[in-house]
Design a protein around this motif. Sequence first.
Motif, PDB file in Angstrom:
ATOM      1  N   ILE A  14      44.688  25.984  31.320  1.00  0.00           N
ATOM      2  CA  ILE A  14      45.917  25.281  31.660  1.00  0.00           C
ATOM      3  C   ILE A  14      46.441  25.752  33.014  1.00  0.00           C
ATOM      4  N   GLU A  15      47.344  24.981  33.571  1.00  0.00           N
ATOM      5  CA  GLU A  15      47.978  25.361  34.832  1.00  0.00           C
ATOM      6  C   GLU A  15      48.615  26.733  34.694  1.00  0.00           C
ATOM      7  N   GLY A  16      48.374  27.607  35.655  1.00  0.00           N
ATOM      8  CA  GLY A  16      48.897  28.962  35.620  1.00  0.00           C
ATOM      9  C   GLY A  16      47.885  30.000  35.175  1.00  0.00           C
ATOM     10  N   THR A  17      46.698  29.547  34.729  1.00  0.00           N
ATOM     11  CA  THR A  17      45.655  30.488  34.317  1.00  0.00           C
ATOM     12  C   THR A  17      45.186  31.296  35.518  1.00  0.00           C
ATOM     13  N   GLU A  18      45.073  32.626  35.346  1.00  0.00           N
ATOM     14  CA  GLU A  18      44.676  33.511  36.444  1.00  0.00           C
ATOM     15  C   GLU A  18      43.233  33.967  36.284  1.00  0.00           C
ATOM     16  N   PHE A  19      42.586  34.209  37.428  1.00  0.00           N
ATOM     17  CA  PHE A  19      41.192  34.624  37.459  1.00  0.00           C
ATOM     18  C   PHE A  19      41.057  35.801  38.425  1.00  0.00           C
ATOM     19  N   GLU A  20      40.180  36.732  38.102  1.00  0.00           N
ATOM     20  CA  GLU A  20      40.027  37.926  38.933  1.00  0.00           C
ATOM     21  C   GLU A  20      39.231  37.659  40.198  1.00  0.00           C
ATOM     22  N   SER A  21      38.301  36.714  40.143  1.00  0.00           N
ATOM     23  CA  SER A  21      37.371  36.544  41.262  1.00  0.00           C
ATOM     24  C   SER A  21      36.846  35.120  41.329  1.00  0.00           C
ATOM     25  N   TYR A  22      36.112  34.850  42.415  1.00  0.00           N
ATOM     26  CA  TYR A  22      35.420  33.566  42.553  1.00  0.00           C
ATOM     27  C   TYR A  22      34.406  33.397  41.421  1.00  0.00           C
ATOM     28  N   LYS A  23      33.751  34.492  41.052  1.00  0.00           N
ATOM     29  CA  LYS A  23      32.759  34.414  39.977  1.00  0.00           C
ATOM     30  C   LYS A  23      33.410  33.975  38.674  1.00  0.00           C
ATOM     31  N   ALA A  28      34.078  29.771  34.631  1.00  0.00           N
ATOM     32  CA  ALA A  28      34.949  28.882  33.856  1.00  0.00           C
ATOM     33  C   ALA A  28      34.774  27.420  34.256  1.00  0.00           C
ATOM     34  N   LYS A  29      34.009  27.184  35.323  1.00  0.00           N
ATOM     35  CA  LYS A  29      33.774  25.837  35.870  1.00  0.00           C
ATOM     36  C   LYS A  29      35.064  25.202  36.404  1.00  0.00           C
ATOM     37  N   VAL A  30      36.054  26.043  36.703  1.00  0.00           N
ATOM     38  CA  VAL A  30      37.279  25.565  37.332  1.00  0.00           C
ATOM     39  C   VAL A  30      37.027  25.324  38.815  1.00  0.00           C
TER      40      VAL A  30
END
Length: 291
Positions: A14-23, A28-30
Motif C-alpha cells: 500500500i501507499e507508504g510502504t517502506e523499503f531498505e534498498s533497490y533490491k 517486491a516488484k514495486v
Amino acid sequence: MTTERVFGEIPGYIEGTEFESYKALNDAKVHLPRQAGISGSQEEGADSIVVSGGYEDDQDFGDEIIYTGHGGRDEGGRQIADQTLTRGNMALAKNEIDNLPVRVIRGAHKGNTFAPESGYRYDGLYRVDSHWHEIGKSGFKIYRFKLVKLTANLPKQKIPVKPESPVGNQNPRRATGTVQRIVRDPKLGKWVKSLHDYKCQVCGIQITTSAGYYAEAAHIKAVGEPHNGPDTTENLLCLCPNHHLMFDKGVFTINDDLTLSGIEGVLNTNQDHPIDIELVRYHRSVFKDEL
C-alpha cells in the motif's frame, strides 16, 4: 522468465510502504530495475519511477512532481550531454498519451521535505500530465515530465501480449478528492472565441451543436506549474478540439511569421486580437522536437 509489467498498485504494498534498498523494491516488484530510475519500455510505457534527487533539475511539490528524464550524465552524476526522447523518456511520454498510471517511489534526499529519512517509500500512483524539453541548469537539453497524483486509486492494469477489447463498467464507482487548480477568467476565452466567430484559427472549422457554436480557448504558454503563463488574451488562441490537443502535445508549433511548423498552414488572426510572440517562442522552445 519475463516479468509481466503492471501499471497500477502491486498487491500487498500500500501507499507508504517502506523499503531498505533497490533490491527490496525489485524483489517486491514495486520497481523492477536494480539501478535505473525509470522502469518501463518505450513500447509499453513506464510502470514506476524513483525520485531520489539524482537530477539537479527535479522539483518535488508533493502532489505534483517535475521529474527530469534520464540520460546525458557521467558516472559522477553530472549532466554532460543532451537527453533524447528515447527509452525511459519515451516510456513516460507513452504514459501521457495512453493515460497509464505510474508508481512513484521516493528515495531519501536531504533536500526534499517529501522524501523519507532513509531508504525508499512507495508514495502512490501519479499520471503524466505533460512533457517538454528545455535547457537544464548544466546547459544541456533535458526532458521534463509533470506528474500529478491521482486522487483515487486505479485498479491494477496489465498490458497483455495481444491487447484485448476492454469490457468497461455499467456502474463505474465514484470517488471524491480535492484538487488545486489555477482559476482562469472565463470572460477572456469567451471574448477570444466570439471575436473569431468560434472558428479554429488553424483549420477554420466552426463546430455547430444544438446549444450553439463550440470552440476551445487554448493557452499558448500554459498557466500552471512550471510554465506559469499569463491568463491574458495575448496568451489565448481559438482552436477546435483536435488542434487544441495537437498544440498542447507539441504536434505543431507556431513560427514568428505565424506560419505553422509540424503541419501545413498559417495561423488565422484578427487585428483586434494580437498574440504575444514571446509566448509563441516559449511554446516552440519547449515543445518543438526533431522527429
